[in-house]
Design an enzyme around this catalytic site. Structure first.
Site, PDB file in Angstrom:
ATOM      1  N   ASN A 180      26.561  14.817  12.860  1.00  0.00           N
ATOM      2  CA  ASN A 180      27.600  14.830  13.879  1.00  0.00           C
ATOM      3  C   ASN A 180      27.908  16.283  14.235  1.00  0.00           C
ATOM      4  O   ASN A 180      28.716  16.948  13.590  1.00  0.00           O
ATOM      5  CB  ASN A 180      28.854  14.121  13.365  1.00  0.00           C
ATOM      6  CG  ASN A 180      28.646  12.628  13.239  1.00  0.00           C
ATOM      7  OD1 ASN A 180      28.651  11.905  14.237  1.00  0.00           O
ATOM      8  ND2 ASN A 180      28.439  12.168  12.010  1.00  0.00           N
ATOM      9  N   GLU A 181      27.231  16.771  15.254  1.00  0.00           N
ATOM     10  CA  GLU A 181      27.323  18.169  15.648  1.00  0.00           C
ATOM     11  C   GLU A 181      28.620  18.430  16.417  1.00  0.00           C
ATOM     12  O   GLU A 181      29.330  17.490  16.810  1.00  0.00           O
ATOM     13  CB  GLU A 181      26.116  18.534  16.522  1.00  0.00           C
ATOM     14  CG  GLU A 181      24.780  18.411  15.813  1.00  0.00           C
ATOM     15  CD  GLU A 181      24.518  19.540  14.819  1.00  0.00           C
ATOM     16  OE1 GLU A 181      25.470  20.239  14.420  1.00  0.00           O
ATOM     17  OE2 GLU A 181      23.354  19.710  14.424  1.00  0.00           O
ATOM     18  N   PRO A 182      28.964  19.712  16.622  1.00  0.00           N
ATOM     19  CA  PRO A 182      30.146  20.033  17.426  1.00  0.00           C
ATOM     20  C   PRO A 182      30.142  19.283  18.753  1.00  0.00           C
ATOM     21  O   PRO A 182      29.114  19.187  19.429  1.00  0.00           O
ATOM     22  CB  PRO A 182      30.004  21.550  17.637  1.00  0.00           C
ATOM     23  CG  PRO A 182      29.300  22.024  16.409  1.00  0.00           C
ATOM     24  CD  PRO A 182      28.321  20.921  16.075  1.00  0.00           C
TER      25      PRO A 182
END
Length: 637
Positions: free
Chosen positions: A169-171
């Site tokens: 879950n990236e920025p």
């Protein structure tokens, strides 16, 4: 059998600082912490077994949970922990990715856990990196629904990336996001580059459980190890909730614990500046740390700090103990001044009361341990040069062959030269054929590994000759833990420790230099340091060890903080240039080194910048202005 789990306390009531918003526990080592986390997982498995219910675990990959899985395997094999009632859901998988690829998370989980316990194969759920793009969306929905069908996750194990990602879950990830495909952040791909032998080989996409999925777990434990995670850990625990740092969403989870080692916790306010949080006992080390911090904060040298500076920044208790800023400033200035020496092996016929090293014996036997075949000149090339020039008996011990860091192209070049010189060389022909037909997942043959190791050896000897060390003093230990042919190394073994003991006993050194840098991207430094520590523990009763001092240097990744430095060796512009030339002998590590980490600069550039910045820090504290400084911290065993 199983110890009590890590205690959880209500958010905001678990410590004495207003800064922290997530419960966290700090351990001296990741090994100790991992064992306790594994024991908590085992407790949950056993409770569910007693209730005749499945235990649903969310599992993570990467280096952080490896020791947890090792302990779970031990509990299964030695203490009868059964996984028969366990159902697992892995957080993520690269996309596309074949499950038999050694970089796949399917491969990782089976190698580290599933192949060694009695979990039912049908109870193992790992995102399928081979699913077609047409079926991907429905596959993610089905994965999410399967988790819900089991009533959600009883326990979710997490690591954290330097972008603040959990899972992938990236920025930018939404708080309610579910299982889905995602494009990986460039920094995430950089961090994975060493495992894939270059960032170009790292997939750009992945399948990941969502933030919402993770937050629905009944219990969440996040593991954070090492100095490289310190900054993002601070942002996550103390910062505002933001999609820019997805892990901050865990502030909203009422049963989360961050399990940290000392280095990962080092930027937390209560660790870095404890005097801002509560009353402290002012040890000499803490005084120096505080005054150095205040000097950097106010941009004033030590001797210009005032009573007001101390009072305005939460340090009035220190002044109460010490008297006045004037007295304290001089005391701390002298402490820093006394770390500086141009005689790292000790200055002959000098009063050494306030010097970092002893004056006697004048000519010391010295071992410089280098984890890889270039860490010696990269990390302490100037000091190395000084020790040789000042007449000490300097021995170099390269702990690993470093063969994995030689590119296939470099090895092919040498093999073709060898073939040209010796037209009947069957070995050269075999190497050339192997390298030309090598596929992405192929492990180097023994012949190729031997050639790559010889390339590193020849470069090392060229550099040590340049610095004036006789070949007889250059030792290649080739510690067995390293010789796997892959980025993943074996655990430290008895053979490794014995090799370390043997060389120390043979040379009987007065000084040992070793890499205390635990932030290198593939863990070799830590294993090499552990091998030294274990050897020292076994040899400490020997009479010659009474006169042996150990100095730790740091590598190309991080430097000691100014207050940690106990010996600072300044370098002239000429020595900086000489150090650069010594590094240049390691030609296979120039111009596109395989394990660059997140810093695109070549090693010689980054280390020159680091040495210059250390000198600038000393000057900013009010000390002499040098071109560069190499820094060391003493280790007591």
């Amino acid at each position: 059998m199983i110890k009590e789990s890590i205690n959880f306390k209500e958010a905001g009531k678990f410590e004495e600082t207003r800064f922290e918003k997530i419960h966290n526990v700090i351990f001296d080592s990741s090994q100790e912490a991992s064992i306790l986390v594994a024991q908590e997982i085992a407790n949950i498995i056993q409770r569910k077994e007693e209730l005749n219910e499945p235990c649903v675990l969310g599992l993570a990959t990467g280096s952080s949970p490896v020791k947890v899985y090792e302990e779970l395997v031990r509990l299964h094999k030695e203490e009868g922990l059964s996984f028969a009632n366990v159902v697992t859901f892995n957080l993520d998988e690269y996309y596309p990715m074949d499950k038999n690829n050694i970089q796949s998370y399917w491969y990782f989980m089976h190698e580290h856990l599933f192949n060694h316990v009695d979990i039912l194969p049908q109870n193992v759920n790992i995102p399928d990196g081979n699913i077609s793009s047409e079926d991907l969306q429905q596959y993610c929905i089905d994965y999410e629904m399967k988790i819900k069908a089991y009533g959600g996750l009883d326990f979710q194990l997490l690591g954290i990336g330097r972008t603040g990602h959990i899972g992938f879950n990236e920025p930018g990830s939404h708080v309610n996001s579910a299982t889905r495909s995602i494009t990986l952040d460039h920094l995430t791909r950089q961090d994975a580059a060493s495992s894939f032998l270059g960032i170009d080989n790292v997939p750009r996409k992945a399948i990941t459980m969502g933030i919402g999925t993770v937050k629905n777990a009944k219990r969440v434990v996040l593991l954070g190890w090492g100095i490289s995670k310190a900054e993002i850990i601070k942002k996550t625990i103390e910062g505002e909730i933001s999609s820019r740092v997805p892990a901050t969403y865990l502030q909203q989870h009422n049963n989360t614990t961050f399990v940290l080692d000392t280095e990962a916790s080092s930027e937390l306010t209560r660790v870095k500046t404890p005097w801002l949080v509560k009353s402290v006992i002012w040890t000499e080390e803490l005084k120096l740390k505080a005054v150095a911090w205040l000097s950097e904060l106010t941009k004033k040298p030590f001797l210009k700090l005032t009573d007001k500076d101390y009072n305005d920044n939460g340090m009035s208790s220190l002044l109460t103990e010490e008297g006045t800023a004037y007295d304290l400033n001089i005391k701390m200035f002298n402490k820093m001044q006394q770390t500086i020496t141009g005689w790292p092996g000790g200055k002959p016929n000098a009063d050494d009361t306030y010097r970092p090293e002893r004056a006697t014996p004048e000519r010391k036997r010295i071992i410089i341990f280098s984890p890889h075949p270039d860490d010696d000149v990269i990390s302490m090339g100037g000091t190395f040069d000084r020790l040789v020039e000042q007449g000490h008996d300097v021995h170099i011990a390269y702990q690993t062959s470093g063969n994995i860091a030689v590119s296939n192209e470099e090895a092919l070049k040498f093999a073709e030269i060898s073939k040209a010189l010796n037209k009947n060389s069957e070995e050269s022909e075999n190497i050339i054929n192997f390298l030309k037909n090598k596929k992405a997942n192929d492990i180097d043959s023994l012949e190729v590994r031997r050639l790559k190791g010889l390339i590193r050896r020849s470069e090392s000897v060229a550099a040590t000759r340049y610095l004036g060390v006789p070949d007889s003093n250059v030792n290649f230990l080739d510690l067995p833990f390293y010789e796997t042919g892959t980025v993943k190394k074996n655990n430290l073994g008895e053979a490794d420790i014995q090799i370390m003991c043997d060389i120390i006993e043979r040379i009987k050194p007065h000084q040992i230099y070793a890499a205390g840098d635990l932030a290198d991207p593939h863990g070799t430094h830590k294993v090499c340091l552990d091998s030294l520590f274990e050897a020292l523990k076994r040899l400490k009763h020997k009479s010659f060890m009474d006169d042996c001092w150990v100095w730790l240097y740091r590598g190309a990744w991080h430097e000691w903080e100014s207050y940690q430095i106990e010996m600072a060796v300044p370098m002239s512009p000429d020595q900086v240039l000489k150090k650069r030339h010594a590094i240049f002998y390691h030609q296979s590590q120039k111009d596109g080194v395989m394990f660059q980490g997140d810093d695109s600069r070549e090693f010689w550039v980054r280390v020159e910048d680091r040495n210059r910045l250390t000198a600038e820090k000393y000057h900013a504290l009010g000390l002499a202005d040098y071109s560069a400084i190499e820094a060391f911290k003493r280790y007591f065993f």
